[in-house]
Design a protein around this motif. Sequence first.
Motif, PDB file in Angstrom:
ATOM      1  N   UNK A  82      59.803  31.391 -52.709  1.00 58.88           N
ATOM      2  CA  UNK A  82      59.372  32.778 -52.506  1.00 58.88           C
ATOM      3  C   UNK A  82      60.553  33.662 -52.107  1.00 58.88           C
ATOM      4  N   UNK A  83      61.457  33.107 -51.303  1.00 61.68           N
ATOM      5  CA  UNK A  83      62.651  33.861 -50.920  1.00 61.68           C
ATOM      6  C   UNK A  83      63.439  34.283 -52.151  1.00 61.68           C
ATOM      7  N   UNK A  84      63.605  33.361 -53.094  1.00 58.76           N
ATOM      8  CA  UNK A  84      64.316  33.674 -54.337  1.00 58.76           C
ATOM      9  C   UNK A  84      63.601  34.751 -55.122  1.00 58.76           C
ATOM     10  N   UNK A  85      62.295  34.602 -55.287  1.00 58.32           N
ATOM     11  CA  UNK A  85      61.503  35.581 -56.041  1.00 58.32           C
ATOM     12  C   UNK A  85      61.632  36.976 -55.432  1.00 58.32           C
ATOM     13  N   UNK A  86      61.676  37.040 -54.112  1.00 62.11           N
ATOM     14  CA  UNK A  86      61.703  38.329 -53.413  1.00 62.11           C
ATOM     15  C   UNK A  86      63.117  38.874 -53.222  1.00 62.11           C
ATOM     16  N   UNK A  87      64.106  38.166 -53.736  1.00 63.68           N
ATOM     17  CA  UNK A  87      65.479  38.660 -53.650  1.00 63.68           C
ATOM     18  C   UNK A  87      66.137  38.457 -52.310  1.00 63.68           C
ATOM     19  N   UNK A  88      65.610  37.550 -51.497  1.00 64.45           N
ATOM     20  CA  UNK A  88      66.194  37.277 -50.199  1.00 64.45           C
ATOM     21  C   UNK A  88      67.264  36.199 -50.268  1.00 64.45           C
ATOM     22  N   UNK A  89      67.946  36.031 -49.151  1.00 60.26           N
ATOM     23  CA  UNK A  89      68.992  35.020 -49.015  1.00 60.26           C
ATOM     24  C   UNK A  89      68.540  33.967 -48.012  1.00 60.26           C
ATOM     25  N   UNK A  90      68.628  32.696 -48.393  1.00 62.34           N
ATOM     26  CA  UNK A  90      68.157  31.614 -47.547  1.00 62.34           C
ATOM     27  C   UNK A  90      69.210  31.216 -46.515  1.00 62.34           C
ATOM     28  N   UNK A  91      68.754  30.962 -45.290  1.00 58.88           N
ATOM     29  CA  UNK A  91      69.615  30.403 -44.250  1.00 58.88           C
ATOM     30  C   UNK A  91      68.792  29.337 -43.523  1.00 58.88           C
TER      31      UNK A  91
END
Length: 366
Positions: free
Chosen positions: A118-127
């Motif tokens: 979901x992070x990828x779909x929403x354009x976020x960056x994972x940490x």
Amino acid sequence: MEYETPLFFHVMEYAKRADRDVVDMVSGTPDWEPPESLRDAVREYADLESDQFQYPPSEGLLELREEIAARRGVDAEQVVITNGAGEANYLAMARALERDRGSEVILTDPVYPYYPGKTTILGGTQRFVATDEDGQLDPAAVRAAASEETAVIVVNTPNNPTGAVYPEETIEALVDIAEEYDAILVSDEVYDHYDLSGEFASALQFESDHRIVTNAFSKSMAITGYRVGYAIFPPTLVENAKSRHMLVNVATTRPGQYAVLHALKETGPDYFEANRQLLRERVETFTDALDAADAEYTTPQGSFYVMARFDGYPGTLENVERLIDEAGVAGMPGEAFGDSRTDWIRFALVTPRAETAAERLAAYFD
């Protein structure tokens, strides 16, 4: 943008194609009965007037939202009925990221793979922040990872895949960190009825405009196919969430909401306790067999997953496929959940054949 199909689907399809009998311990689909009152409501619904087969209010049936709100100590206007916890988490993460407060999403390692997806779909960056060997999350590690770019902190308690249940002090500290960095804590509590420890604490216990709680009836009522979940937003965040829900899904199934509402009103605590007791017995049976196989394993405080590590047999997709072919047991590779549990394999104890699977594993690794 590239999307990865979750490994769940690959493993389940591989198990279906196997030339032998396989015990499926891949997906978290309860095998026990839903509440009888829910079945009664479904039968009753078939005879309602035709207008009850049309669109419900987009944010959900008012009576269901009011029932949830009364149980969770919030206002009904804060509750959005969603297509399962999956959409609830999507809405919560989207709402947190669109505040233009940074793009970073703090996740745990190990992690339920849909959160990074979901992070990828929403354009976020994972940490990622690693949990300890028992799956517990140290708030100090989360605070150290947080920054001005942190928009969201996502946690799941009781946890999939580790079975950890975060105590009250952990949840309170995570709410404090979210407030400190103007981030949003998204607390996925879909396994709350499967707390085996007595330690579960909801983020709703702490009044804050910086936390969103998600949940669903998929697991608690053994109705994963009904797709009735919900998210509870702070008043400042709820309206845009309702709009996104309307644009993406229009509404959530009306008959499913009707059935859940009746089950909520008519199902007593004995139903949920009986399912917890069934789960306790399966955990004991399964882990006894893992002892016989000299395996290291996690004993879940909640949810219904056990992670196991077999000496010289890392939790790769290749080894999971070998286990299907040679032992007749299908689990999930630890590598699907992040970097910290790549030596492990996750097993879902939601099959009446859990004892058979345990015996097969003990024999295979003997």
